[in-house]
Design an enzyme around this catalytic site. Structure first.
Site, PDB file in Angstrom:
ATOM      1  N   GLY A 131     -44.705 -78.307 -57.540  1.00 26.66           N
ATOM      2  CA  GLY A 131     -43.788 -78.226 -58.670  1.00 26.66           C
ATOM      3  C   GLY A 131     -43.933 -79.360 -59.648  1.00 26.66           C
ATOM      4  O   GLY A 131     -42.945 -79.876 -60.164  1.00 26.66           O
ATOM      5  N   CYS A 132     -45.137 -79.786 -59.963  1.00 28.48           N
ATOM      6  CA  CYS A 132     -45.315 -80.886 -60.908  1.00 28.48           C
ATOM      7  C   CYS A 132     -44.911 -80.424 -62.293  1.00 28.48           C
ATOM      8  O   CYS A 132     -45.398 -79.419 -62.783  1.00 28.48           O
ATOM      9  CB  CYS A 132     -46.768 -81.346 -60.905  1.00 28.48           C
ATOM     10  SG  CYS A 132     -47.083 -82.743 -61.976  1.00 28.48           S
ATOM     11  N   GLY A 133     -44.034 -81.161 -62.950  1.00 27.72           N
ATOM     12  CA  GLY A 133     -43.452 -80.678 -64.188  1.00 27.72           C
ATOM     13  C   GLY A 133     -44.115 -81.147 -65.453  1.00 27.72           C
ATOM     14  O   GLY A 133     -43.984 -80.505 -66.481  1.00 27.72           O
ATOM     15  N   CYS A 135     -47.525 -82.597 -65.377  1.00 25.50           N
ATOM     16  CA  CYS A 135     -48.953 -82.806 -65.183  1.00 25.50           C
ATOM     17  C   CYS A 135     -49.713 -82.141 -66.323  1.00 25.50           C
ATOM     18  O   CYS A 135     -49.418 -81.025 -66.714  1.00 25.50           O
ATOM     19  CB  CYS A 135     -49.407 -82.210 -63.861  1.00 25.50           C
ATOM     20  SG  CYS A 135     -48.603 -82.918 -62.427  1.00 25.50           S
TER      21      CYS A 135
END
Length: 289
Positions: A131-133, A135
């Site tokens: 769930g990297c927001g 990147c």
């Protein structure tokens, strides 16, 4: 409520309901050795949550790969598109097709030409961890431009908020089985839980919830609240505001940037929302009895 809970037995009916939303099994069994008092007690079967790569593909071009739980994937695709500002509204998503491959899952979405042109201009690659927001954001200037739109909401009932939080654990069916998932939930102004979505990533869980919320009338969405079993980070503020929801409550602490953005955008932000207590960090004037 948090992802650190000890798994508890889940009623068969609840598991069946959760399974109906799984595009492939969201959990699988594995043999483990249970230790007690420093000594191995016995081997047994345990449930582990699935984490698989999910590619967001727009008009034939892959844009992002997220590590996610393979449940509620249609909601995930729609919610990610809305929360990331790829489309302005759900009507700009013309078609969504789920394809399973040996490498993972691809969500193929056909979107409006204007939205696709804007997406190509961003030239973003969000291949990320759980769930990297942000990147792939290419510069600090681009990050600074991601200011959430203002939200306007009715007063928040503290009792309704706490009522919804107390009801949430019983609705986290996959987390009860595995103990490894975050949840994002939506409650109406009276504190009734209307929707719950789960994922290994808190951002993914919120994206799934935002996608599912498109089935509710805007007048309900604009007066309700989002509940998260996580800390309140910058990305969660942006996504909640883009969804037009005026209140966000998290079971853990917010960051300084999250509070700053909530204050600027008009979002009522609560943290440490557990049991009968919470701390309101932004727009406490909207919280009543």
């Amino acid at each position: 409520m948090s992802t650190e809970q000890t798994p508890q037995p889940v009623p068969d009916a609840a598991l069946q309901s959760a399974a109906q939303r799984m595009d492939q099994p969201a959990a699988q069994q594995q043999t483990v050795t249970r230790y007690r008092l420093g000594q191995p007690a016995h081997s047994e079967h345990d449930w582990l949550v699935q984490e698989v790569p999910v590619a967001m593909v727009y008009n034939g071009i892959s844009h992002a790969v997220m590590m996610a739980t393979p449940s509620d994937l249609e909601d995930f695709g729609r919610g990610f598109s809305l929360a990331e500002g790829i489309v302005d509204h759900a009507g700009q998503i013309y078609d969504l097709d789920i394809q399973h491959t040996e490498e993972g899952i691809a969500l193929h979405m056909d979107i409006a030409g204007a939205a696709f042109d804007r997406l190509k201009q961003k030239r973003r690659s969000l291949t990320g961890r759980t769930g990297c927001g942000v990147c792939g954001t290419e510069s600090l200037a681009m990050l600074a431009q991601q200011v959430p739109p203002p939200v306007h909401g009715a007063p928040v009932s503290l009792q309704a908020l706490l009522q919804a939080l107390q009801a949430l654990p019983a609705q986290q069916t996959i987390n009860q089985l595995t103990g490894g998932l975050h949840a994002a939930a939506f409650a109406d102004v009276a504190g009734n839980l209307l929707l719950v979505r789960e994922d290994v990533g808190r951002h993914n869980a919120l994206d799934k919830l935002i996608g599912a919320l498109q089935s509710l009338p805007v007048e309900i969405r604009s007066q309700g609240m989002v509940l998260m079993t996580s800390r309140a980070s910058y990305e969660l503020i942006v996504k909640t505001c883009r969804a037009g929801i005026p209140t966000l409550a998290c079971v853990s602490a917010p960051t300084t940037l999250a509070v700053q953005l909530a204050q600027q955008s008009g979002l009522c932000l609560a943290g440490f929302a557990r049991g009968q207590t919470c701390v309101v960090y932004a727009h406490a004037e909207r919280v009543g009895d």
